[in-house]
Design a protein around this motif. Structure first.
Motif, PDB file in Angstrom:
ATOM      1  N   CYS A   1      38.157 -84.795  88.589  1.00 26.68           N
ATOM      2  CA  CYS A   1      38.920 -83.553  88.615  1.00 26.68           C
ATOM      3  C   CYS A   1      39.254 -83.228  90.076  1.00 26.68           C
ATOM      4  O   CYS A   1      38.363 -83.194  90.917  1.00 26.68           O
ATOM      5  CB  CYS A   1      38.061 -82.445  88.004  1.00 26.68           C
ATOM      6  SG  CYS A   1      38.766 -80.792  88.168  1.00 26.68           S
TER       7      CYS A   1
ATOM      8  N   CYS B   1      37.723 -79.358  91.151  1.00 25.43           N
ATOM      9  CA  CYS B   1      36.317 -79.143  91.510  1.00 25.43           C
ATOM     10  C   CYS B   1      35.586 -80.424  91.916  1.00 25.43           C
ATOM     11  O   CYS B   1      34.416 -80.379  92.251  1.00 25.43           O
ATOM     12  CB  CYS B   1      35.583 -78.478  90.344  1.00 25.43           C
ATOM     13  SG  CYS B   1      35.296 -79.575  88.953  1.00 25.43           S
TER      14      CYS B   1
ATOM     15  N   GLU C   1      34.560 -82.822  90.146  1.00 29.44           N
ATOM     16  CA  GLU C   1      33.617 -83.345  89.159  1.00 29.44           C
ATOM     17  C   GLU C   1      34.147 -84.699  88.663  1.00 29.44           C
ATOM     18  O   GLU C   1      35.335 -84.826  88.395  1.00 29.44           O
ATOM     19  CB  GLU C   1      33.520 -82.350  87.979  1.00 29.44           C
ATOM     20  CG  GLU C   1      32.580 -82.764  86.875  1.00 29.44           C
ATOM     21  CD  GLU C   1      31.130 -82.388  87.165  1.00 29.44           C
ATOM     22  OE1 GLU C   1      30.820 -81.917  88.277  1.00 29.44           O
ATOM     23  OE2 GLU C   1      30.301 -82.578  86.258  1.00 29.44           O
TER      24      GLU C   1
ATOM     25  N   CYS D   1      38.129 -80.602  82.053  1.00 30.73           N
ATOM     26  CA  CYS D   1      36.959 -80.780  82.913  1.00 30.73           C
ATOM     27  C   CYS D   1      35.841 -79.859  82.433  1.00 30.73           C
ATOM     28  O   CYS D   1      36.046 -78.661  82.277  1.00 30.73           O
ATOM     29  CB  CYS D   1      37.335 -80.471  84.363  1.00 30.73           C
ATOM     30  SG  CYS D   1      35.923 -80.511  85.478  1.00 30.73           S
TER      31      CYS D   1
ATOM     32  N   CYS E   1      34.851 -77.109  85.572  1.00 28.40           N
ATOM     33  CA  CYS E   1      35.709 -75.964  85.929  1.00 28.40           C
ATOM     34  C   CYS E   1      36.575 -75.494  84.754  1.00 28.40           C
ATOM     35  O   CYS E   1      37.313 -74.529  84.894  1.00 28.40           O
ATOM     36  CB  CYS E   1      36.583 -76.319  87.134  1.00 28.40           C
ATOM     37  SG  CYS E   1      37.897 -77.508  86.792  1.00 28.40           S
TER      38      CYS E   1
ATOM     39  N   HIS F   1      43.549 -81.115  82.450  1.00 26.18           N
ATOM     40  CA  HIS F   1      44.363 -81.980  83.293  1.00 26.18           C
ATOM     41  C   HIS F   1      45.005 -83.067  82.443  1.00 26.18           C
ATOM     42  O   HIS F   1      44.570 -83.326  81.323  1.00 26.18           O
ATOM     43  CB  HIS F   1      43.487 -82.625  84.368  1.00 26.18           C
ATOM     44  CG  HIS F   1      42.684 -81.634  85.140  1.00 26.18           C
ATOM     45  ND1 HIS F   1      43.250 -80.575  85.784  1.00 26.18           N
ATOM     46  CD2 HIS F   1      41.344 -81.548  85.341  1.00 26.18           C
ATOM     47  CE1 HIS F   1      42.287 -79.874  86.375  1.00 26.18           C
ATOM     48  NE2 HIS F   1      41.130 -80.433  86.112  1.00 26.18           N
TER      49      HIS F   1
HETATM   50 ZN   LIG Z   1      36.960 -79.523  87.372  1.00 29.89          ZN
END
Ligand SMILES: [Zn+2]
Length: 161
Positions: free
Chosen positions: A35, A38, A40, A69, A72, A76
């Motif tokens: 991501c 964030c 991740e 994600c 967060c 996406h």
């Molecule tokens: Zn994220």
């Protein structure tokens, strides 16, 4: 952001290396994904193919890959822009972008070459199927050319297109 999957490989006796990827045999491209909001990273490898789309939330239409994600909670997506470009034999091997992705809020970090690849004998035109590149190399014998053929030093990179 447009990302490209780049391939560098030493091809001996074969050319036109490409994934088997058509409407009846869609190739599953396997990646590590991160991501960009964030940072991740998805704990598992994910797959996408260019013949399948998934609904996005809101009215954002469909995409080849949709990922929410867990950290967060943002959604996406990614789309494969065009069919894969066959990798042609050259000496020394060149780095070639074989696939391009339009990525929204995510980035692919690592490619895992799982699936079937195809190639063609340079002089003989012999079609080779069922090529497995997961070990980074492949060896076969071209009956028509009377020669050993191989694919070695396979290197995959993800970079900005
Ligand atoms: Zn994220």
């Amino acid at each position: 952001m447009v990302l490209a999957l780049a391939l560098t490989a030493e091809l001996i006796g074969v050319t036109s290396l490409r994934p088997l990827d058509d409407a009846s045999n869609p190739f599953s491209y396997t990646f590590k994904v991160q991501c960009t909001s964030c940072r991740e990273t998805h704990p598992n490898f994910v797959t996408l193919n260019r013949h399948e789309t998934h609904e996005q939330s809101g009215s954002r239409g469909e995409a080849n890959f949709v990922w929410k994600c867990k950290n967060c909670k943002r959604e996406h997506s990614a789309n494969i822009k065009a069919p894969p470009v066959p990798y042609e034999q050259s000496e020394p091997p060149k780095r070639v972008n074989i696939l391009e992705f339009d990525c929204r809020g995510l980035e692919f970090l690592e490619f895992k070459p799982e699936g079937e690849f195809l190639a063609t004998g340079i002089e003989s035109n012999t079609p080779f199927t069922g090529i497995d590149l997961s070990e980074g190399e492949w060896y076969e014998y071209d009956e028509k050319a009377g020669e050993e053929v191989s694919i070695k030093e396979v290197k995959w990179e993800i970079r900005r297109a």
